[in-house]
Design a protein around this motif. Structure first.
Motif, mmCIF file in Angstrom:
data_model
loop_
_atom_site.group_PDB
_atom_site.id
_atom_site.type_symbol
_atom_site.label_atom_id
_atom_site.label_comp_id
_atom_site.label_asym_id
_atom_site.label_seq_id
_atom_site.Cartn_x
_atom_site.Cartn_y
_atom_site.Cartn_z
ATOM 1 N N ASP A 1 49.608 63.659 10.407
ATOM 2 C CA ASP A 1 50.590 64.240 9.431
ATOM 3 C C ASP A 1 49.586 65.810 10.064
ATOM 4 O OD1 ASP A 1 50.121 63.092 7.193
ATOM 5 O OD2 ASP A 1 48.428 63.085 6.824
ATOM 6 N N LYS A 2 48.716 66.180 11.141
ATOM 7 C CA LYS A 2 48.519 67.498 11.722
ATOM 8 C C LYS A 2 50.015 67.360 12.211
ATOM 9 C CE LYS A 2 44.432 68.581 10.574
ATOM 10 N NZ LYS A 2 44.168 70.207 9.787
ATOM 11 N N LEU A 3 50.239 67.219 13.069
ATOM 12 C CA LEU A 3 51.219 67.292 13.791
ATOM 13 C C LEU A 3 52.382 67.306 13.772
ATOM 14 C CD1 LEU A 3 50.682 64.180 16.330
ATOM 15 C CD2 LEU A 3 50.109 66.551 17.235
ATOM 16 N N ILE A 4 52.847 66.549 12.395
ATOM 17 C CA ILE A 4 54.126 67.307 11.471
ATOM 18 C C ILE A 4 54.229 68.628 11.292
ATOM 19 C CG2 ILE A 4 55.681 66.506 9.704
ATOM 20 C CD1 ILE A 4 54.653 63.850 9.846
ATOM 21 N N GLU A 5 52.665 69.018 10.742
ATOM 22 C CA GLU A 5 52.412 70.420 10.557
ATOM 23 C C GLU A 5 52.803 71.233 11.627
ATOM 24 O OE1 GLU A 5 52.381 71.861 6.919
ATOM 25 O OE2 GLU A 5 53.101 69.914 6.078
ATOM 26 N N ILE A 6 52.308 70.856 12.835
ATOM 27 C CA ILE A 6 52.770 71.560 13.410
ATOM 28 C C ILE A 6 53.955 71.910 14.348
ATOM 29 C CG2 ILE A 6 51.623 72.028 16.153
ATOM 30 C CD1 ILE A 6 49.177 71.220 15.337
ATOM 31 N N GLU A 7 54.605 70.813 13.777
ATOM 32 C CA GLU A 7 56.408 70.717 14.125
ATOM 33 C C GLU A 7 56.748 71.988 12.886
ATOM 34 O OE1 GLU A 7 57.953 66.863 13.820
ATOM 35 O OE2 GLU A 7 56.357 65.991 14.636
ATOM 36 N N LYS A 8 56.592 72.303 11.691
ATOM 37 C CA LYS A 8 57.292 73.523 11.446
ATOM 38 C C LYS A 8 57.279 74.720 11.762
ATOM 39 C CE LYS A 8 56.485 70.288 6.931
ATOM 40 N NZ LYS A 8 55.709 70.251 6.436
ATOM 41 N N ASP A 9 55.464 74.742 12.143
ATOM 42 C CA ASP A 9 54.815 76.120 12.916
ATOM 43 C C ASP A 9 55.574 76.336 14.568
ATOM 44 O OD1 ASP A 9 53.535 76.353 10.505
ATOM 45 O OD2 ASP A 9 51.169 75.408 11.068
ATOM 46 N N ILE A 10 55.650 74.945 15.057
ATOM 47 C CA ILE A 10 56.218 75.809 16.142
ATOM 48 C C ILE A 10 57.730 75.465 16.711
ATOM 49 C CG2 ILE A 10 56.051 75.644 18.481
ATOM 50 C CD1 ILE A 10 52.877 74.845 18.083
ATOM 51 N N ASP A 11 58.126 76.231 17.092
ATOM 52 C CA ASP A 11 60.349 75.590 17.124
ATOM 53 C C ASP A 11 60.350 74.924 18.089
ATOM 54 O OD1 ASP A 11 61.184 77.299 14.325
ATOM 55 O OD2 ASP A 11 61.622 78.788 16.029
ATOM 56 N N ASN A 12 60.819 73.719 17.989
ATOM 57 C CA ASN A 12 61.828 72.941 18.923
ATOM 58 C C ASN A 12 60.421 72.317 20.343
ATOM 59 O OD1 ASN A 12 64.256 74.213 19.750
ATOM 60 N ND2 ASN A 12 63.264 75.275 20.469
ATOM 61 N N THR A 13 59.598 71.019 18.676
ATOM 62 C CA THR A 13 58.368 70.482 19.238
ATOM 63 C C THR A 13 58.927 69.383 18.260
ATOM 64 O OG1 THR A 13 57.301 70.951 17.582
ATOM 65 C CG2 THR A 13 56.919 72.479 19.762
ATOM 66 N N VAL A 14 58.148 67.782 18.902
ATOM 67 C CA VAL A 14 57.626 67.168 18.215
ATOM 68 C C VAL A 14 56.597 66.747 18.840
ATOM 69 C CG1 VAL A 14 58.920 65.414 19.968
ATOM 70 C CG2 VAL A 14 59.164 64.870 17.801
ATOM 71 N N GLY A 15 56.044 65.639 17.785
ATOM 72 C CA GLY A 15 54.667 64.837 17.567
ATOM 73 C C GLY A 15 54.563 63.617 17.966
ATOM 74 N N LEU A 16 54.187 62.998 19.083
ATOM 75 C CA LEU A 16 53.788 61.833 19.085
ATOM 76 C C LEU A 16 52.414 61.468 18.894
ATOM 77 C CD1 LEU A 16 55.566 61.665 22.881
ATOM 78 C CD2 LEU A 16 56.633 61.558 20.469
ATOM 79 N N PRO A 17 52.421 60.799 17.766
ATOM 80 C CA PRO A 17 51.034 59.944 17.213
ATOM 81 C C PRO A 17 50.236 58.430 17.825
ATOM 82 C CG PRO A 17 52.776 60.556 15.960
ATOM 83 C CD PRO A 17 53.293 60.442 16.732
ATOM 84 N N PRO A 18 49.371 58.501 17.884
ATOM 85 C CA PRO A 18 48.587 56.800 18.124
ATOM 86 C C PRO A 18 49.550 56.615 16.912
ATOM 87 C CG PRO A 18 47.491 58.740 17.423
ATOM 88 C CD PRO A 18 48.585 59.446 16.670
ATOM 89 N N GLY A 19 49.807 54.880 17.652
ATOM 90 C CA GLY A 19 50.067 53.690 16.747
ATOM 91 C C GLY A 19 50.786 53.881 16.010
ATOM 92 N N SER A 20 51.086 52.251 15.447
ATOM 93 C CA SER A 20 53.305 52.176 14.999
ATOM 94 C C SER A 20 52.685 52.595 12.780
ATOM 95 C CB SER A 20 52.574 50.949 14.819
ATOM 96 O OG SER A 20 52.103 50.207 14.362
ATOM 97 N N CYS A 21 53.813 53.433 12.732
ATOM 98 C CA CYS A 21 53.685 54.153 11.363
ATOM 99 C C CYS A 21 53.465 52.990 10.309
ATOM 100 C CB CYS A 21 54.716 53.818 11.056
ATOM 101 S SG CYS A 21 55.427 55.188 9.824
ATOM 102 N N THR A 22 52.051 53.524 9.522
ATOM 103 C CA THR A 22 51.523 52.150 8.316
ATOM 104 C C THR A 22 51.827 52.753 7.544
ATOM 105 O OG1 THR A 22 49.228 53.270 9.185
ATOM 106 C CG2 THR A 22 49.724 50.836 10.040
ATOM 107 N N LYS A 23 52.838 53.591 6.599
ATOM 108 C CA LYS A 23 53.208 54.492 5.321
ATOM 109 C C LYS A 23 53.417 52.712 4.423
ATOM 110 C CE LYS A 23 54.214 58.971 6.498
ATOM 111 N NZ LYS A 23 53.551 59.660 5.432
ATOM 112 N N CYS A 24 53.911 51.891 4.670
ATOM 113 C CA CYS A 24 54.459 50.644 3.903
ATOM 114 C C CYS A 24 53.165 50.241 3.936
ATOM 115 C CB CYS A 24 56.441 50.645 3.782
ATOM 116 S SG CYS A 24 57.692 52.183 3.616
ATOM 117 N N ILE A 25 53.461 48.404 3.515
ATOM 118 C CA ILE A 25 52.470 48.076 3.352
ATOM 119 C C ILE A 25 53.834 46.601 4.449
ATOM 120 C CG2 ILE A 25 51.570 45.676 1.991
ATOM 121 C CD1 ILE A 25 51.567 47.842 -0.666
#
Length: 225
Positions: A120-144
């Protein structure tokens, strides 16, 4: 129990980050995981991972650290039933007869919680800083259950991100390279600290103090029985 999360940064040129790129070796580890081929954030990908990072010139490695001593002091008051996480659920889903000890349950819970906050933090930072992408740890677990397993498209493509491991980087090398830290595995007991590794890819160098300010507020909250 609220535990502070220490955040450390190391900004690298992309070429330096790629010293830890060991795609074939890392892919071999990924193939042993239950998520392989079943999660949109995990290999095998339909795109070239090096091309994915082509637009960026710098990588800021983000390490989170949580001292586990307070947890060890209260571990008798913790129950697995209060440590639910998608990581834990995915683990036992494939191993229904597996007996999970309390230390493993805590470790999975902590990793999942920090992973979600960092994403969540990295995605918010992407909105504030142009030409960036976040690489968070681990795999996505949004869906069961990831819809990739049903041959359907991702329903959260706008927040789908990939970890350093998923893109082919040996994270243990990055820990050593950036923080002179060697991580050892523990079985049946908590490690000295919980660590996770993320990255923010940018076109230009960024102000590390500003980034630390944006990452402020990450806390691990563990409910006692």
């Amino acid at each position: 129990m609220k535990l502070p999360v220490k955040v450390r940064l190391k900004q690298l040129k992309k070429a330096t980050l790629f010293e830890a790129y060991k795609n074939e070796e890392v892919l071999g580890y990924c193939q042993r995981c239950n998520n392989y081929g079943k999660n949109f954030s995990c290999p095998d990908f339909m795109f070239d991972t090096t091309s994915y990072l082509e637009p960026y010139n710098y990588a800021t490695i983000i390490m989170t650290e949580i001292d586990t001593q307070p947890i060890k002091a209260q571990i008798d008051k913790l129950e697995i039933a209060n440590l639910s996480s998608r990581v834990f659920n995915n683990y036992i889903k494939e191993k229904p007869d597996e007996v999970v000890d309390i230390s493993s349950a805590i470790s999975m819970y902590a990793f999942n919680d920090i992973k979600d906050q960092m994403t969540d933090k990295l995605i918010e930072i992407e909105k504030d800083i142009d030409n960036t992408v976040g690489l968070p740890p681990g795999s996505c677990t949004k869906c069961i259950t990831c819809l990739k397993q049903q041959g359907q498209p991702c329903i959260y493509p706008e927040t789908l991100r990939y970890s350093l491991e998923a893109l082919g980087f040996m994270v243990s090398d990055i820990y050593k390279q950036c923080f002179d830290l060697g991580l050892g595995w523990t079985k049946g007991e908590l490690p000295v600290a919980f660590y996770s590794c993320s990255a923010l890819m940018t076109k230009e160098k960024i102000n590390e103090t500003m980034l630390l300010d944006k990452l402020h507020g990450i806390v691990l909250n563990i409910n006692e029985a």
